[in-house]
Design a protein around this motif. Structure first.
Motif, PDB file in Angstrom:
ATOM      1  N   ALA A 165       0.833  -1.210   0.000  1.00  0.00           N
ATOM      2  CA  ALA A 165       0.000   0.000   0.000  1.00  0.00           C
ATOM      3  C   ALA A 165       0.863   1.254   0.000  1.00  0.00           C
ATOM      4  CB  ALA A 165      -0.931  -0.008   1.206  1.00  0.00           C
ATOM      5  N   VAL A 166       1.949   1.238   0.788  1.00  0.00           N
ATOM      6  CA  VAL A 166       2.847   2.395   0.827  1.00  0.00           C
ATOM      7  C   VAL A 166       3.511   2.601  -0.531  1.00  0.00           C
ATOM      8  CG1 VAL A 166       5.008   3.249   1.831  1.00  0.00           C
ATOM      9  CG2 VAL A 166       3.243   2.283   3.308  1.00  0.00           C
ATOM     10  N   LYS A 167       3.835   1.498  -1.222  1.00  0.00           N
ATOM     11  CA  LYS A 167       4.449   1.590  -2.552  1.00  0.00           C
ATOM     12  C   LYS A 167       3.425   1.855  -3.651  1.00  0.00           C
ATOM     13  CE  LYS A 167       8.578  -1.150  -1.617  1.00  0.00           C
ATOM     14  NZ  LYS A 167       9.494  -0.060  -1.992  1.00  0.00           N
ATOM     15  N   LYS A 168       2.156   2.049  -3.255  1.00  0.00           N
ATOM     16  CA  LYS A 168       1.078   2.445  -4.159  1.00  0.00           C
ATOM     17  C   LYS A 168       0.785   1.393  -5.226  1.00  0.00           C
ATOM     18  CE  LYS A 168       1.713   7.381  -3.432  1.00  0.00           C
ATOM     19  NZ  LYS A 168       1.849   8.722  -4.057  1.00  0.00           N
ATOM     20  N   PHE A 169       0.841   0.121  -4.813  1.00  0.00           N
ATOM     21  CA  PHE A 169       0.374  -0.937  -5.700  1.00  0.00           C
ATOM     22  C   PHE A 169      -1.145  -0.852  -5.796  1.00  0.00           C
ATOM     23  CE2 PHE A 169       4.567  -2.538  -5.405  1.00  0.00           C
ATOM     24  CZ  PHE A 169       4.724  -3.505  -6.401  1.00  0.00           C
ATOM     25  N   PRO A 170      -1.738  -1.323  -6.890  1.00  0.00           N
ATOM     26  CA  PRO A 170      -3.209  -1.316  -6.996  1.00  0.00           C
ATOM     27  C   PRO A 170      -3.854  -2.080  -5.849  1.00  0.00           C
ATOM     28  CG  PRO A 170      -2.215  -1.775  -9.134  1.00  0.00           C
ATOM     29  CD  PRO A 170      -1.093  -1.785  -8.128  1.00  0.00           C
ATOM     30  N   ALA A 171      -5.045  -1.632  -5.457  1.00  0.00           N
ATOM     31  CA  ALA A 171      -5.692  -2.170  -4.255  1.00  0.00           C
ATOM     32  C   ALA A 171      -6.052  -3.647  -4.400  1.00  0.00           C
ATOM     33  CB  ALA A 171      -6.950  -1.352  -3.932  1.00  0.00           C
ATOM     34  N   PHE A 172      -6.637  -4.031  -5.546  1.00  0.00           N
ATOM     35  CA  PHE A 172      -7.100  -5.417  -5.678  1.00  0.00           C
ATOM     36  C   PHE A 172      -5.952  -6.427  -5.604  1.00  0.00           C
ATOM     37  CE2 PHE A 172      -8.141  -9.121  -8.304  1.00  0.00           C
ATOM     38  CZ  PHE A 172      -9.223  -9.610  -7.588  1.00  0.00           C
ATOM     39  N   PRO A 173      -4.851  -6.261  -6.377  1.00  0.00           N
ATOM     40  CA  PRO A 173      -3.745  -7.221  -6.233  1.00  0.00           C
ATOM     41  C   PRO A 173      -3.133  -7.215  -4.840  1.00  0.00           C
ATOM     42  CG  PRO A 173      -3.505  -5.949  -8.256  1.00  0.00           C
ATOM     43  CD  PRO A 173      -4.598  -5.307  -7.469  1.00  0.00           C
ATOM     44  N   THR A 174      -3.109  -6.054  -4.191  1.00  0.00           N
ATOM     45  CA  THR A 174      -2.536  -5.969  -2.849  1.00  0.00           C
ATOM     46  C   THR A 174      -3.351  -6.792  -1.857  1.00  0.00           C
ATOM     47  OG1 THR A 174      -1.640  -3.762  -3.280  1.00  0.00           O
ATOM     48  CG2 THR A 174      -1.953  -4.389  -0.972  1.00  0.00           C
ATOM     49  N   ILE A 175      -4.679  -6.616  -1.876  1.00  0.00           N
ATOM     50  CA  ILE A 175      -5.534  -7.357  -0.950  1.00  0.00           C
ATOM     51  C   ILE A 175      -5.517  -8.846  -1.272  1.00  0.00           C
ATOM     52  CG2 ILE A 175      -7.919  -7.650  -0.172  1.00  0.00           C
ATOM     53  CD1 ILE A 175      -8.287  -4.642  -0.608  1.00  0.00           C
ATOM     54  N   MET A 176      -5.532  -9.175  -2.581  1.00  0.00           N
ATOM     55  CA  MET A 176      -5.494 -10.580  -2.978  1.00  0.00           C
ATOM     56  C   MET A 176      -4.191 -11.245  -2.532  1.00  0.00           C
ATOM     57  SD  MET A 176      -6.929 -13.150  -4.385  1.00  0.00           S
ATOM     58  CE  MET A 176      -8.308 -12.468  -5.281  1.00  0.00           C
ATOM     59  N   PHE A 177      -3.075 -10.554  -2.692  1.00  0.00           N
ATOM     60  CA  PHE A 177      -1.790 -11.105  -2.262  1.00  0.00           C
ATOM     61  C   PHE A 177      -1.768 -11.297  -0.751  1.00  0.00           C
ATOM     62  CE2 PHE A 177       2.590 -10.433  -0.752  1.00  0.00           C
ATOM     63  CZ  PHE A 177       3.214 -11.507  -1.391  1.00  0.00           C
ATOM     64  N   GLY A 178      -2.301 -10.324  -0.010  1.00  0.00           N
ATOM     65  CA  GLY A 178      -2.354 -10.462   1.442  1.00  0.00           C
ATOM     66  C   GLY A 178      -3.196 -11.643   1.881  1.00  0.00           C
ATOM     67  N   ALA A 179      -4.331 -11.874   1.198  1.00  0.00           N
ATOM     68  CA  ALA A 179      -5.198 -13.005   1.544  1.00  0.00           C
ATOM     69  C   ALA A 179      -4.516 -14.332   1.235  1.00  0.00           C
ATOM     70  CB  ALA A 179      -6.518 -12.896   0.786  1.00  0.00           C
ATOM     71  N   LEU A 180      -3.896 -14.434   0.056  1.00  0.00           N
ATOM     72  CA  LEU A 180      -3.207 -15.680  -0.312  1.00  0.00           C
ATOM     73  C   LEU A 180      -2.026 -15.955   0.613  1.00  0.00           C
ATOM     74  CD1 LEU A 180      -3.270 -15.396  -4.215  1.00  0.00           C
ATOM     75  CD2 LEU A 180      -4.712 -16.820  -2.746  1.00  0.00           C
ATOM     76  N   LEU A 181      -1.288 -14.895   0.961  1.00  0.00           N
ATOM     77  CA  LEU A 181      -0.170 -15.069   1.893  1.00  0.00           C
ATOM     78  C   LEU A 181      -0.678 -15.478   3.269  1.00  0.00           C
ATOM     79  CD1 LEU A 181       2.863 -14.900   2.347  1.00  0.00           C
ATOM     80  CD2 LEU A 181       2.603 -12.465   2.863  1.00  0.00           C
ATOM     81  N   GLY A 182      -1.826 -14.946   3.678  1.00  0.00           N
ATOM     82  CA  GLY A 182      -2.420 -15.352   4.952  1.00  0.00           C
ATOM     83  C   GLY A 182      -2.810 -16.818   4.947  1.00  0.00           C
ATOM     84  N   GLY A 183      -3.379 -17.296   3.820  1.00  0.00           N
ATOM     85  CA  GLY A 183      -3.711 -18.712   3.710  1.00  0.00           C
ATOM     86  C   GLY A 183      -2.476 -19.592   3.759  1.00  0.00           C
TER      87      GLY A 183
ATOM     88  N   TRP B  11      -9.566 -22.625   1.433  1.00  0.00           N
ATOM     89  CA  TRP B  11     -10.572 -22.156   0.487  1.00  0.00           C
ATOM     90  C   TRP B  11     -11.914 -21.915   1.183  1.00  0.00           C
ATOM     91  CZ3 TRP B  11     -10.189 -20.256  -4.208  1.00  0.00           C
ATOM     92  CH2 TRP B  11     -11.339 -20.126  -4.976  1.00  0.00           C
ATOM     93  N   SER B  12     -12.284 -22.801   2.096  1.00  0.00           N
ATOM     94  CA  SER B  12     -13.536 -22.624   2.831  1.00  0.00           C
ATOM     95  C   SER B  12     -13.492 -21.376   3.703  1.00  0.00           C
ATOM     96  CB  SER B  12     -13.824 -23.851   3.693  1.00  0.00           C
ATOM     97  OG  SER B  12     -13.972 -25.008   2.900  1.00  0.00           O
ATOM     98  N   ALA B  13     -12.345 -21.120   4.323  1.00  0.00           N
ATOM     99  CA  ALA B  13     -12.212 -19.920   5.146  1.00  0.00           C
ATOM    100  C   ALA B  13     -12.319 -18.665   4.295  1.00  0.00           C
ATOM    101  CB  ALA B  13     -10.881 -19.944   5.895  1.00  0.00           C
ATOM    102  N   PHE B  14     -11.750 -18.699   3.089  1.00  0.00           N
ATOM    103  CA  PHE B  14     -11.865 -17.554   2.186  1.00  0.00           C
ATOM    104  C   PHE B  14     -13.312 -17.310   1.780  1.00  0.00           C
ATOM    105  CE2 PHE B  14      -7.323 -17.828   0.272  1.00  0.00           C
ATOM    106  CZ  PHE B  14      -6.836 -17.156   1.376  1.00  0.00           C
ATOM    107  N   GLY B  15     -13.997 -18.385   1.382  1.00  0.00           N
ATOM    108  CA  GLY B  15     -15.309 -18.227   0.769  1.00  0.00           C
ATOM    109  C   GLY B  15     -16.449 -18.074   1.747  1.00  0.00           C
ATOM    110  N   SER B  16     -16.625 -19.047   2.619  1.00  0.00           N
ATOM    111  CA  SER B  16     -17.807 -19.047   3.480  1.00  0.00           C
ATOM    112  C   SER B  16     -17.515 -18.423   4.837  1.00  0.00           C
ATOM    113  CB  SER B  16     -18.326 -20.478   3.648  1.00  0.00           C
ATOM    114  OG  SER B  16     -17.301 -21.331   4.142  1.00  0.00           O
ATOM    115  N   ALA B  17     -16.729 -19.093   5.646  1.00  0.00           N
ATOM    116  CA  ALA B  17     -16.458 -18.564   6.981  1.00  0.00           C
ATOM    117  C   ALA B  17     -15.414 -19.421   7.672  1.00  0.00           C
ATOM    118  CB  ALA B  17     -17.734 -18.541   7.818  1.00  0.00           C
ATOM    119  N   TYR B  18     -14.740 -18.824   8.639  1.00  0.00           N
ATOM    120  CA  TYR B  18     -13.900 -19.603   9.550  1.00  0.00           C
ATOM    121  C   TYR B  18     -14.614 -19.641  10.887  1.00  0.00           C
ATOM    122  CZ  TYR B  18     -10.285 -21.044  12.763  1.00  0.00           C
ATOM    123  OH  TYR B  18      -9.582 -21.718  13.731  1.00  0.00           O
TER     124      TYR B  18
END
Length: 202
Positions: free
Chosen positions: A75-93, A124-131
């Motif tokens: 975010a500080v390096k001003k990457f686009p929001a969607f790839p940034t959030i997607m990368f954070g979610a995948l890295l979290g998984g 995948w279940s945590a991403f889609g439905s719920a944890y």
């Protein structure tokens, strides 16, 4: 909002700071005042036993902060929001599979699957439905159980409906007429206030 308006995300954030930061500081002062004057009983606070239970159930370390740090840096390096959030979610998984494999397997609840596929299903279940946390501690479970992407569908539908409504108003010419009326009223009101002010000063 900036995407629809044709603006750049961080330009939008920069212009919003002048209104959001004072609001944050006012809210912090109010909560500080309430917190300092609140009478909190020890029974209502999180007990050390709950924290120990959390530590025993999950592998908590500095590495668990890696997805948050990665999102912040992008975010500080001003990457686009969607790839940034997607990368954070995948890295979290990925970090969940590495640091909490037993919890991911338990959440997947598919002993018939091989471990890699069961972990993929759990993430995948945590991403889609719920944890849904099942530590046995009610406070911890209510804190950690979240809705995933499905819990955001109501907000997404609202956004889609608002965009569709705005598009209809724009192409029908109603939005331009509405904005022109508001601007005309604002200018006339401003001129009236200026004349009143000049009269008072004179």
């Amino acid at each position: 909002a900036p995407a629809v308006a044709g603006s750049e995300l961080f330009t939008h954030i920069r212009h919003m700071v002048s209104t959001t930061m004072p609001s944050y500081f006012i809210a912090m002062l109010i909560f500080l005042f309430i917190g300092l004057n609140a009478d909190v009983s020890p029974e209502s606070a999180v007990s050390l036993g709950s924290l120990d239970h959390l530590q025993d159930t999950f592998n908590i370390s500095v590495w668990t902060l890696l997805p948050l740090i990665a999102v912040f840096i992008l975010a500080v390096k001003k990457f686009p929001a969607f790839p940034t959030i997607m990368f954070g979610a995948l890295l979290g998984g990925l970090m969940a599979v590495i640091l909490q494999p037993h919890q991911v397997l338990a959440f997947a609840a598919s002993p018939e699957l091989p471990a890699p596929l069961a972990m993929l299903k759990g993430v995948w279940s945590a991403f889609g439905s719920a944890y849904v946390s099942a530590t046995g501690n009610e406070d911890i479970d209510s804190l950690l159980s979240r809705g995933g992407m499905s819990s955001m569908l109501s907000a997404i539908w609202l956004i889609i409906c608002a965009l569709a409504f705005g598009a209809v108003m724009k192409h029908a010419g109603m939005l331009v007429r509405l904005i022109q009326s508001i601007l005309k009223s604002a200018k006339s009101t401003g001129a009236l206030m200026a004349s009143v002010l000049v009269t008072c000063v004179a």
